[in-house]
Design an enzyme around this catalytic site. Structure first.
Site, short mmCIF file in Angstrom:
data_model
loop_
_atom_site.label_atom_id
_atom_site.label_comp_id
_atom_site.label_asym_id
_atom_site.label_seq_id
_atom_site.Cartn_x
_atom_site.Cartn_y
_atom_site.Cartn_z
N ARG A 37 26.80 -20.61 38.93
CA ARG A 37 26.56 -21.91 38.29
C ARG A 37 25.65 -21.73 37.10
NH1 ARG A 37 24.31 -26.58 42.06
NH2 ARG A 37 22.33 -25.48 41.80
N SER A 74 33.25 -30.92 45.52
CA SER A 74 32.06 -31.58 46.04
C SER A 74 32.37 -33.02 46.42
CB SER A 74 30.93 -31.58 45.01
OG SER A 74 30.42 -30.29 44.81
N LYS A 87 19.28 -30.37 43.12
CA LYS A 87 20.40 -31.28 42.88
C LYS A 87 19.88 -32.71 42.81
CE LYS A 87 24.59 -30.81 43.98
NZ LYS A 87 25.36 -30.39 42.80
#
Length: 208
Positions: free
Chosen positions: A40, A109, A138
């Site tokens: 990521r 997700s 997050k």
């Protein structure tokens, strides 16, 4: 459908690597038991992302650990990664599947029970339940699912599910017992002084 093991899923974040190279931390994590790696990168150039992906793919190859690219289909295609992970606001699943084909892994997700239910209409390879607990890594997601939320998702969803968000060695077993097929961690391995040991502890926790 590709065969893969969700049990210990590492999501990278170079900002948390304590000054070490991302490659070093990832390989040490894999040596400790990491079964999947998601690269990521939100802040680097396309070229830097591609070059990093190529290096990681080469490093992971001897361990037979899949490399998943977060969001960027172009990078996944360019480096022939094992798959891609998309969020609710990323490239539509149908487009991703058409571009990647059915021999690649696609994860999605889900941040609500409704999204988990809608995922049943898609032949994704797994879903990511996000977040299970609140976490500083997050901050753009909805309310945490909690352990009860994992159970509810697994009751309505047909896909394998990996749980992410605020998971560490002390609560990993509870997450697994709630029904998750695997746990995904970021800082628990990326910021560990010994990533190999941290991964091994998580893996042993899940076995117990």
């Amino acid at each position: 459908m590709p065969i893969f093991d969700l049990s210990l899923y590492l999501v990278t974040d170079r900002r948390l690597s304590l000054g070490r190279s991302l490659e070093e931390v990832v390989v040490e994590g894999v040596k400790g038991g990491v079964t999947m790696v998601q690269l990521r990168e939100k802040e680097c150039s396309t070229l830097a992302f591609y070059e990093l992906a190529m290096r990681l793919k080469e490093l992971l190859s001897p361990y037979k650990v899949p490399l998943i690219i977060n969001d960027r289909l172009d990078i996944a295609l360019a480096c022939d990664a094992d798959g891609v992970h998309i969020g609710q606001s990323d490239m539509p699943y149908a487009v991703a599947r058409r571009m990647l084909g059915y021999d690649k892994i696609i994860g999605l997700s889900v941040e609500t029970l409704e999204q988990a239910k809608l995922a049943n209409e898609l032949d994704v390879d797994y879903i990511g339940i996000s977040p299970v607990f609140s976490t500083p890594t997050k901050t753009d997601t909805l309310l945490p699912f909690g352990l009860d939320g994992i159970q509810q998702v697994k009751q309505i969803c047909k896909h394998q599910a990996v749980a992410i968000g605020g998971i560490h060695a002390e609560n990993a077993k509870q997450v697994y017992q709630a029904g998750a097929d695997g746990i995904a961690v970021v800082s628990e391995i990326m910021s560990a002084t010994d990533p190999c040991k941290a991964a091994r502890i998580l893996k042993e926790t899940l076995k117990r």
